[in-house]
Design a protein around this motif. Structure first.
Motif, PDB file in Angstrom:
ATOM      1  N   SER A   1      29.312  51.470  63.742  1.00 23.17           N
ATOM      2  CA  SER A   1      28.341  51.091  62.707  1.00 23.17           C
ATOM      3  C   SER A   1      27.117  50.413  63.279  1.00 23.17           C
ATOM      4  N   GLY A   2      25.982  50.729  62.653  1.00 26.24           N
ATOM      5  CA  GLY A   2      24.806  49.915  62.838  1.00 26.24           C
ATOM      6  C   GLY A   2      24.871  48.787  61.813  1.00 26.24           C
ATOM      7  N   HIS A   3      23.708  48.346  61.328  1.00 28.27           N
ATOM      8  CA  HIS A   3      23.686  47.237  60.378  1.00 28.27           C
ATOM      9  C   HIS A   3      24.329  47.608  59.046  1.00 28.27           C
ATOM     10  N   LEU A   4      24.275  48.892  58.671  1.00 30.71           N
ATOM     11  CA  LEU A   4      24.794  49.315  57.368  1.00 30.71           C
ATOM     12  C   LEU A   4      26.300  49.583  57.440  1.00 30.71           C
ATOM     13  N   VAL A   5      27.047  48.568  57.768  1.00 30.13           N
ATOM     14  CA  VAL A   5      28.503  48.695  57.902  1.00 30.13           C
ATOM     15  C   VAL A   5      29.156  49.227  56.621  1.00 30.13           C
ATOM     16  N   PRO A   6      28.736  48.790  55.404  1.00 28.62           N
ATOM     17  CA  PRO A   6      29.390  49.298  54.195  1.00 28.62           C
ATOM     18  C   PRO A   6      29.287  50.814  54.033  1.00 28.62           C
ATOM     19  N   LEU A   7      28.256  51.411  54.605  1.00 26.98           N
ATOM     20  CA  LEU A   7      28.105  52.862  54.521  1.00 26.98           C
ATOM     21  C   LEU A   7      28.661  53.562  55.749  1.00 26.98           C
ATOM     22  N   ASP A   8      28.476  52.952  56.916  1.00 25.04           N
ATOM     23  CA  ASP A   8      28.937  53.572  58.162  1.00 25.04           C
ATOM     24  C   ASP A   8      30.451  53.521  58.305  1.00 25.04           C
ATOM     25  N   GLN A   9      31.048  52.382  57.997  1.00 26.53           N
ATOM     26  CA  GLN A   9      32.500  52.213  58.097  1.00 26.53           C
ATOM     27  C   GLN A   9      33.030  51.408  56.902  1.00 26.53           C
ATOM     28  N   PRO A  10      32.960  51.994  55.725  1.00 29.04           N
ATOM     29  CA  PRO A  10      33.394  51.263  54.519  1.00 29.04           C
ATOM     30  C   PRO A  10      34.842  50.814  54.584  1.00 29.04           C
ATOM     31  N   GLU A  11      35.659  51.560  55.342  1.00 26.81           N
ATOM     32  CA  GLU A  11      37.081  51.220  55.418  1.00 26.81           C
ATOM     33  C   GLU A  11      37.305  49.835  56.017  1.00 26.81           C
ATOM     34  N   LEU A  12      36.368  49.367  56.845  1.00 25.38           N
ATOM     35  CA  LEU A  12      36.516  48.043  57.445  1.00 25.38           C
ATOM     36  C   LEU A  12      36.317  46.938  56.411  1.00 25.38           C
ATOM     37  N   VAL A  13      35.362  47.127  55.516  1.00 28.42           N
ATOM     38  CA  VAL A  13      35.132  46.141  54.451  1.00 28.42           C
ATOM     39  C   VAL A  13      36.326  46.120  53.507  1.00 28.42           C
ATOM     40  N   ILE A  14      36.798  47.300  53.154  1.00 31.14           N
ATOM     41  CA  ILE A  14      37.953  47.415  52.256  1.00 31.14           C
ATOM     42  C   ILE A  14      39.179  46.757  52.885  1.00 31.14           C
ATOM     43  N   SER A  15      39.404  47.045  54.161  1.00 33.67           N
ATOM     44  CA  SER A  15      40.556  46.486  54.867  1.00 33.67           C
ATOM     45  C   SER A  15      40.474  44.966  54.971  1.00 33.67           C
ATOM     46  N   ALA A  16      39.266  44.442  55.204  1.00 34.99           N
ATOM     47  CA  ALA A  16      39.097  42.989  55.317  1.00 34.99           C
ATOM     48  C   ALA A  16      39.480  42.297  54.015  1.00 34.99           C
ATOM     49  N   VAL A  17      39.041  42.860  52.897  1.00 34.12           N
ATOM     50  CA  VAL A  17      39.383  42.288  51.596  1.00 34.12           C
ATOM     51  C   VAL A  17      40.898  42.374  51.366  1.00 34.12           C
ATOM     52  N   HIS A  18      41.458  43.517  51.712  1.00 30.94           N
ATOM     53  CA  HIS A  18      42.906  43.702  51.520  1.00 30.94           C
ATOM     54  C   HIS A  18      43.707  42.707  52.358  1.00 30.94           C
ATOM     55  N   GLN A  19      43.241  42.467  53.583  1.00 33.04           N
ATOM     56  CA  GLN A  19      43.913  41.496  54.453  1.00 33.04           C
ATOM     57  C   GLN A  19      43.932  40.111  53.827  1.00 33.04           C
ATOM     58  N   LEU A  20      42.795  39.702  53.277  1.00 34.65           N
ATOM     59  CA  LEU A  20      42.713  38.372  52.674  1.00 34.65           C
ATOM     60  C   LEU A  20      43.660  38.248  51.489  1.00 34.65           C
ATOM     61  N   ILE A  21      43.728  39.294  50.678  1.00 31.92           N
ATOM     62  CA  ILE A  21      44.618  39.250  49.514  1.00 31.92           C
ATOM     63  C   ILE A  21      46.073  39.188  49.956  1.00 31.92           C
ATOM     64  N   GLN A  22      46.422  39.962  50.966  1.00 30.56           N
ATOM     65  CA  GLN A  22      47.796  39.918  51.483  1.00 30.56           C
ATOM     66  C   GLN A  22      48.136  38.545  52.052  1.00 30.56           C
ATOM     67  N   ARG A  23      47.160  37.945  52.753  1.00 34.64           N
ATOM     68  CA  ARG A  23      47.379  36.633  53.343  1.00 34.64           C
ATOM     69  C   ARG A  23      47.624  35.588  52.252  1.00 34.64           C
ATOM     70  N   LEU A  24      46.844  35.670  51.168  1.00 36.11           N
ATOM     71  CA  LEU A  24      47.016  34.737  50.061  1.00 36.11           C
ATOM     72  C   LEU A  24      48.376  34.928  49.405  1.00 36.11           C
TER      73      LEU A  24
END
Length: 338
Positions: A307-330
């Motif tokens: 990804s360049g600066h536009l991570v949500p478009l270049d690698q959206p799965e990373l943003v999705i995974s990060a959110v999922h990780q936080l929810i699992q941790r909680l």
């Protein structure tokens, strides 16, 4: 009348007719755009102007997302619809962007965005806890929000976020040049000139964006016409101007956020350098991204290698995974909210 006087009068008459025609063209086209691209979600009045809010999915905590500088919520692309598969997610447009009404009562600083988002969530009945996700300038806004409403926030994802120490003298000079351009575009928009040039496919900025979107999935490509309709609204460029002109003040506000304690924090960092950016600039940016992890003792950073600066478009799965990780941790920590 002399010949010169006749020419002047004729010229003024033609100019007046042209301006009037341009204003009418702009007004009619804006009305057509609003029917063609209606807002998803709702428009919430928070005190004399409305902000666009779109919440989908079910579950808790609620994920609240803020896009980059001058960017509408649709620039999150496929991310919100995927997060909605496992919890509720809300995207919104800051005042003057996307489907939201403008608000120029005060400069468009990060603090102003935080104040308006807080009012929006309260008015719309979106109760905490929140996981905040911010890209670029949106990262600054979410960081400030988390520091001011710590009881409401249970996680933070910074997606290639701006940093208060990123500005150099060269960067300030670039901003000054951009501010002049934004003012020109604002005026050109009011009389339909910018729209006409854009529809003739002669506006370099829109041509570049359209070409860039071709590498993304068809669902993302389809958003281009909606994005283009935003760019043709006069208040859009006035908003972009105010956000960019106020960036120094926003960075001053960020300097008060020294620590977020143990707030779960994930920092996503671009890993693919733009060829137009020097190695030195890229290394400094990467270093500042790593510095953001120091905001919390409970942190993690992830390099978006493709990804360049536009991570949500270049690698959206990373943003999705990060959110999922936080929810699992909680969930693992047995933090439940009813």
């Amino acid at each position: 009348m002399t010949i010169a006087e006749n020419l002047i009068v004729t010229g003024l008459g033609i100019t007046t007719i042209g301006l009037f025609a341009g204003i009418v063209y702009q007004a009619v086209s804006e009305a057509i755009d609003r029917r063609r691209y209606p807002p998803h979600g709702e428009l919430v009045d928070i005190g004399g102007f409305r902000l666009h809010l779109n919440c989908v999915g079910q579950g808790t905590p609620t994920v609240v997302m803020d896009a980059g500088g001058g960017a509408p919520s649709i620039t999150w692309g496929l991310v919100p619809s995927e997060i909605a598969k496992f919890t509720r997610v809300c995207t919104y447009d800051r005042a003057g962007l996307g489907w939201s009404d403008p608000n120029f009562r005060t400069p468009r600083t990060s603090q102003q965005s935080v104040d308006e988002l807080h009012k929006l969530l309260n008015k719309a009945g979106i109760e905490p806890p929140y996981i905040l996700v911010g890209h670029s300038l949106g990262g600054a806004n979410m960081r400030l929000y988390a520091s001011q409403y710590p009881k409401d926030v249970v996680g933070l994802v910074l997606v290639d976020s701006v940093h208060e120490n990123q500005m150099t003298s060269d960067a300030w000079r670039r901003i000054q040049r951009q501010l002049w351009l934004y003012q020109v575009m604002r005026i050109a928009n009011q009389v339909g000139v910018l729209r006409l040039i854009g529809e003739l496919n002669l506006l370099p900025m829109l041509k570049d964006i359209k070409q860039e979107t071709q590498k993304y999935p068809s669902a993302v490509q389809a958003l281009f016409d909606t994005y283009k309709s935003y760019c043709y609204r006069p208040h859009y460029w006035a908003t972009v101007y105010s956000e960019r002109a106020s960036i120094g003040k926003s960075f001053e506000q960020l300097q008060t956020v020294i620590s977020l304690g143990e707030l779960p924090l994930i920092v996503l960092i671009q890993g693919a350098k733009d060829p137009q950016i020097s190695d030195e600039r890229f290394q400094k940016w990467s270093s500042l991204q790593l510095d953001l992890t120091k905001l919390s003792s409970n942190n993690q950073h992830i390099i978006a290698e493709n990804s360049g600066h536009l991570v949500p478009l270049d690698q959206p799965e990373l943003v999705i995974s990060a959110v999922h990780q936080l929810i699992q941790r909680l969930s693992t920590q047995r933090i439940f909210y009813d």
